[in-house]
Design a protein around this motif. Structure first.
Motif: not given
Length: 284
Positions: A59-69
């Protein structure tokens, strides 16, 4: 009918937000060569299977962006999650900088983790011979599997567990091996004590590396590098000859790399009919 996938997507997002809001702690952050960051997290009761991946949100970078790992920890360590982050774009670079900047204040970093998704690589326990092929960062798809291998083999005795697992890891630069090569060698040594060379490791450097000899000195002298691309025609011909007498014994091949690599290998294996069972994994 259009509403059904929309509703499912909304429900999945709501569930992801719920899972993501549950307690997650950053335990350790480590910088590797070539812009790779190793992140160790703890999330109570978190379970997964080797080969699976999660969506990560900061959330400190973007609350809505989710990235796969892809998860690279041992599946037997419940609650423990290890991820490898490679700086590929603005979001991953920002997360890397945030983690390294707050390395001594890890509890101040808010990371959210989804439930695990994806293919369960434990299916290899159903085959006598298994071939794992990784291109570059695609190795992450197999690390959890190999870390869990000793436990899985001990618990699969008498159930057709693999007699031979061959890992082929291809990288352009010698530094790309820094993330896992010593760990892979340690896994092999531990397995060799109980199982007779069940795991074979092959490493290929395809690019020009000026300081290759200096870098190799950082690794165990028993680790060998091939300064060329793998000859898959020869590799699969040998595998076929060694297993052709047992017509019911299929060889499992799992690939995580470029589509070009997968297509080349698929064409080669088709020469042998249905002897090879191939699975292509998504690269995260």
């Amino acid at each position: 009918f259009i509403l059904i996938p929309v509703i499912l997507q909304i429900l999945e997002r709501i569930y992801r937000e719920y899972i993501g809001s549950r307690y997650t702690t950053v335990i350790k952050v480590k910088k590797h060569s070539y812009d790779c960051i190793d992140i160790e997290l703890y999330k109570p009761f978190f379970k997964f299977n080797p080969g699976q991946w999660v969506l990560l949100n900061c959330p400190d970078i973007s609350y809505f962006q989710w990235h796969p790992f892809t998860i690279i920890s041992n599946c037997g360590d419940i609650g423990h999650i290890q991820l490898l982050l490679k700086e590929r774009g603005k979001w991953t670079k920002s997360l890397s900088e945030l983690l390294l900047r707050n390395v001594f204040y890890k509890n101040n970093i808010n990371l959210r983790i989804s439930s695990p998704y994806g293919y369960n690589c434990n299916i290899i326990l159903q085959y006598n011979t298994v071939v794992l092929i990784a291109g570059g960062i695609g190795i992450t798809s197999f690390i959890s599997l190999l870390k869990s291998l000793k436990y899985n083999l001990n618990n699969a005795k008498g159930k057709g567990n693999p007699k031979k697992i061959c890992l082929h890891w291809i990288c352009k630069n010698i530094c790309d091996f820094d993330c896992f090569i010593n760990e892979l060698y340690e896994i092999k040594c531990n397995l060799d004590e109980l199982y007779n060379n069940v795991l074979e490791l092959y490493f290929y450097v395809t690019g020009s590396n000026k300081n290759i000899n200096m870098i190799i000195n950082n690794y165990s002298p028993t680790i060998e590098f091939n300064n060329s691309r793998p000859d898959f025609n020869e590799i699969f011909e040998i595998l076929y000859k060694n297993n052709k007498n047992n017509k019911k014994d299929h060889i499992k091949v799992i690939i995580c790399g470029s589509n070009e690599m997968y297509n080349d290998i698929y064409i080669i294996t088709k020469k042998y009919g249905n002897k090879f069972s191939i699975k292509n994994l998504d690269l995260y």
